[in-house]
Scaffold this motif. Structure first.
Motif: not given
Lengths: 506, 327
Positions: A179-207
């Motif tokens: 398995v190759r999961p996406l690790y993310y820092n929830k605090t940082i993502l929330e700080q920049y306006g993301y309540s959940e991790p990116p699900k698509t490649h475009s969302e990922f690049v944008a975030a």
């Protein structure tokens, strides 16, 4: 003549003395000698007394990868012997790096253990089978035994079988390594306006872009591990797990499209292109080219990196550095058009414990294997090694960490069983190493890494590589055929396989 | 006769029949048996851990062997052909020689200048400076490699933080992650690390030059620069050849520094032959070790080094001869 004898005698004495001194300081655990005359205390000795005529002696050769492994197996064998006083098990432990050599020597000396670890995945499984070291277990296992394991564990496509014969009992869930999961820092993502991790490649690049640009050098949206092509491959295979179905091996050096039977590095290029663009635009944390896993853990745990794609075992390492961080684990983003494939695993079960064909105590050896394939043992193994085991029942009631729960969810969401390259024709195993060795240098993962680091078009590089790699495969098949091995390109094709479902042939 | 007592040689004409060569050899061995006995442990270990691996690597290089069991798959010169056709090997080969050449062409002249300065007996604290310059030599290379990796990290590394803090740069310098900067960075660290060694050699050489020569030159009105080029350099030339050879050979093996700082990356930009061999023998990308291939790479490299050393030795010989003639 007398002088000559005297000199030879003196030399012999010095060599003997050297040998004795070396022996005094050495580890007396190793090799076949251990199998024949186990060191005092190496046998589990708490079994109830049984008459000598009844007792079957079983030598059990294990890999001692961690300091507690030997003690764990001795403890388990003590439990087994309490219930089976007619079998006396001696545990012989060898460190990982010496294990296969010690096993080879013991079998060469006709002193092979009765039960042994298969250490080294499918290539070693093939080796022990070809060397006729293993006793096929088909006549021992019955429906009740098979029913203890998940569906497909002993199927025709499972790696517990070689040439159609069951060669070992599985324990752990191989998907944990895959398995190759996406690790993310929830605090940082929330700080920049993301309540959940990116699900698509475009969302990922944008975030990633937003966080890096607004982070102003303090926080970066994404990072990779680029110190070696192998660790860089984690990002490719993670982001690539939802790409074109039918292609296997995104992380390795043999990327094969099993629909066409062709080497297909090109199929991974959409992901490599994303990584190249991110790097060219300085979105990726600087210095990633020289990061290994340890550096990634440090930077992620320190809150300087918002997201990375890695392996399951990394969660525990990050927790060691920062237990309190708000870490999220999710499935890696898939293409914007949706998932077309999965991270592939050729099997849901890998053989770990095998019976020796040389064993003189096969009845006793099977009893031990039956125990090693029980829910009780898998439960104990799960509690001790903290690695996911195959039988869900073995993990019931044992508290699983939140990270592990997430990893299991990601495993279920992102991994499906796919055919192995050798499923149609296992003769492939006889020359697969030759193909791997003969692949054009630099190997494909290094080519991808170079494309990202040096900002080169990955499509052109991959097309060029595919042409050369397919030529190598054709040449190696021809060499194999000339050597009497029956194999063709057609054996690499699985036209009826639906990549969106598990591939199991009972 | 006691051990170590000088003996007079007996002339063949002394009346006894001359001993055969073999008998004479055994006689000598018996006479020096304690020497042999004391040397034996070293010989045993030398044979086991140096000689045998060298011989074995020649043997293994002709096999396709993964290190398990005995090598059986004989492939002749196949490994050598594969190594020779791998651009990665030649890139590593060039980097390795670049390491050695950088030390010869940059480190040695710098070390000579510093040695000349530190050889000035009127310089206060010169022993302290010598010590400070020599400390990196006796420090563990792996530790230095790890520390520099941390210091040079673009994300939080002390050097980048300092440069950013002083406003000298606007964004961190990717010292070890850039394909163009990584090798020069490694070379700089390596030159700094081993700087003390040629400096000590030069100091030893400088102290063999009689002070009267400088005094005479001074009386004749020679400047310091003229004294340096007309007295110091010619007088140091013979030892300079030896220092060149030692510096070149010592720096052909930068394995520990490269391994700890970059592992040959990024994308093999800093790969040297030793990391190349290590990768194939112990960290194979294909999953199984290729000891035969790694042995062939090692042998090709050692042959190349041998050629360079022979050329260097011949050059030295010619230089010495011409020097003698000139005298």
């Amino acid at each position: 003549m007398t002088r000559k004898r005297s000199l030879i005698g003196s030399l012999t004495a010095v060599f003997a003395l050297t040998g004795i001194l070396a022996g005094c300081g050495g580890n007396n655990n190793a090799g076949s000698g251990g199998a024949a005359t186990p060191p005092s205390g190496s046998a589990a000795t708490t079994a109830p007394a049984a008459t000598a005529a009844e007792v079957q002696k079983v030598n059990f050769s294990i890999v001692s990868a961690r300091p507690g492994d030997e003690a764990f197996y001795k403890e388990q064998m003590d439990i087994f012997m309490k219930a089976n006083p007619e079998v006396k098990v001696t545990v012989i432990a060898n460190p990982t790096e010496q294990y296969n050599n010690a096993l080879q020597l013991s079998f060469a000396a006709n002193e092979g253990p009765d039960i042994f670890f298969i250490e080294g995945g499918q290539p070693q499984a093939r080796t022990v089978y070809d060397n006729k070291w293993v006793e096929p277990l088909d006549s021992y296992i019955d429906d009740a035994f098979v029913a203890r394991f998940p569906e497909g564990a002993f199927s025709r496509t499972s790696q517990t079988r070689v040439n159609g014969e069951v060669i070992g009992i599985p324990v752990r869930d191989p998907r944990f390594d895959k398995v190759r999961p996406l690790y993310y820092n929830k605090t940082i993502l929330e700080q920049y306006g993301y309540s959940e991790p990116p699900k698509t490649h475009s969302e990922f690049v944008a975030a990633a872009t937003k966080i890096t640009k607004e982070g102003k050098g303090q926080v970066y949206g994404f990072a990779m591990m680029g110190k070696a092509p192998a660790v860089f491959g984690l990002s490719v295979s993670g982001l690539g797990s939802g790409l074109e179905g039918g292609v296997i091996g995104y992380e390795g050096n043999t990327i094969i499209n099993l629909k066409t039977g062709q080497f297909s590095a090109k199929s991974a290029t959409p992901v490599v292109e994303i990584l190249r663009q991110l790097n060219a635009q300085k979105i990726v944390a600087p210095g990633w080219e020289n990061w290994d896993t340890a550096q990634m853990h440090q930077q992620f745990a320190a809150g300087r990196v918002a997201m990375f794609i890695g392996a399951a075992w990394q969660a525990e390492e990050i927790r060691k550095l920062n237990d309190g961080m708000d870490m999220g684990i999710a499935a890696a983003p898939v293409p914007d058009a949706g998932r077309s494939g999965y991270r592939d695993t050729p099997t849901i079960a890998e053989p770990r414990y095998a019976m020796s064909a040389q064993s003189k105590s096969k009845e006793g050896a099977w009893k031990v294997l039956d125990f090693l394939g029980s829910v009780e043992f898998e439960r104990a193994n799960y509690e001790y090694a903290k690695e996911l085991v195959l039988m869900p029942a073995a993990m019931e009631g044992i508290a699983m960490s939140a990270d592990m729960e997430q990893i299991v969810k990601v495993m279920d969401e992102t991994i499906r069983m796919a055919p192995a390259v050798n499923t149609n024709n296992q003769n492939y195993d006889q020359f697969s190493k030759s193909i791997s060795d003969a692949m054009p240098k630099p190997k494909i993962q290094e080519v991808f890494l170079k494309a990202v680091v040096s900002n080169e078009d990955p499509v052109a590089l991959a097309e060029d590589y595919d042409a050369k790699a397919n030529k190598v495969i054709d040449e190696q098949i021809k060499i194999a055929n000339n050597g009497g091995i029956d194999f063709s390109r057609e054996d690499l094709k699985y036209p009826d396989w639906n990549p969106m479902e598990n591939y199991i042939i009972e | 006769m006691g051990y170590g007592t000088p003996q007079q040689s007996i002339p063949a004409s002394a009346g006894k029949a001359p001993l055969s060569k073999r008998a004479e050899l055994f006689k000598q061995i018996k006479k020096h048996r304690y020497h042999y006995l004391f040397v034996l442990p070293m010989l045993v270990f030398f044979a086991a851990f140096t000689l045998w691996p060298m011989i074995a690597s020649w043997y293994y290089s002709f096999f396709n062997w993964d290190g398990i069991g005995w090598p059986t798959d004989f492939i002749g010169l196949g490994n050598f052909r594969e190594v020779a056709s791998d651009p990665g090997f030649w890139s590593a080969f060039m980097n390795t020689f670049l390491f050695a050449l950088t030390h010869v062409l940059i480190q040695m002249p710098l070390a000579l200048i510093v040695a000349v300065i530190l050889n000035n007996q009127f310089l206060a604290g010169r022993n302290v400076y010598r010590l400070l310059l020599f400390v990196p030599v006796i420090s563990t290379t792996a530790v230095i490699g790890v520390i520099f990796s941390i210091l040079l990290n673009p994300l939080g590394g002390a050097i980048n933080e300092m440069l950013l803090g002083t406003g000298l740069i606007n964004e961190p310098i990717n010292f070890l992650g850039s394909t163009t900067l990584a090798l020069p960075t490694l070379l700089a660290v390596s030159v700094w690390k081993s700087f003390g060694t040629p400096m000590i050699y030069w100091l030893a050489g400088l102290q063999t030059i009689p002070g009267e020569l400088y005094e005479a030159a001074k009386i004749d009105g020679a400047s310091k620069v003229q004294s340096f080029f007309r007295i110091t350099v010619p007088m140091l030339a013979p030892i300079g050849l030896v220092i060149t050879l030692l510096t070149f050979i010592n720096n052909l093996d930068p394995f520990d520094l490269v391994r700890t700082m970059t592992e040959g990356g990024p994308v093999k930009a800093t790969d040297v032959v030793q990391t190349y061999i290590f990768r194939y023998a112990f960290e194979p990308e294909s999953g199984s070790s290729r000891y035969g291939f790694a042995s062939a790479a090692g042998i090709l490299f050692s042959l190349a080094v041998l050629v360079v050393v022979i050329i260097q030795a011949l050059t030295g010989k010619v230089a010495r001869r011409s020097g003698t003639k000139g005298a």
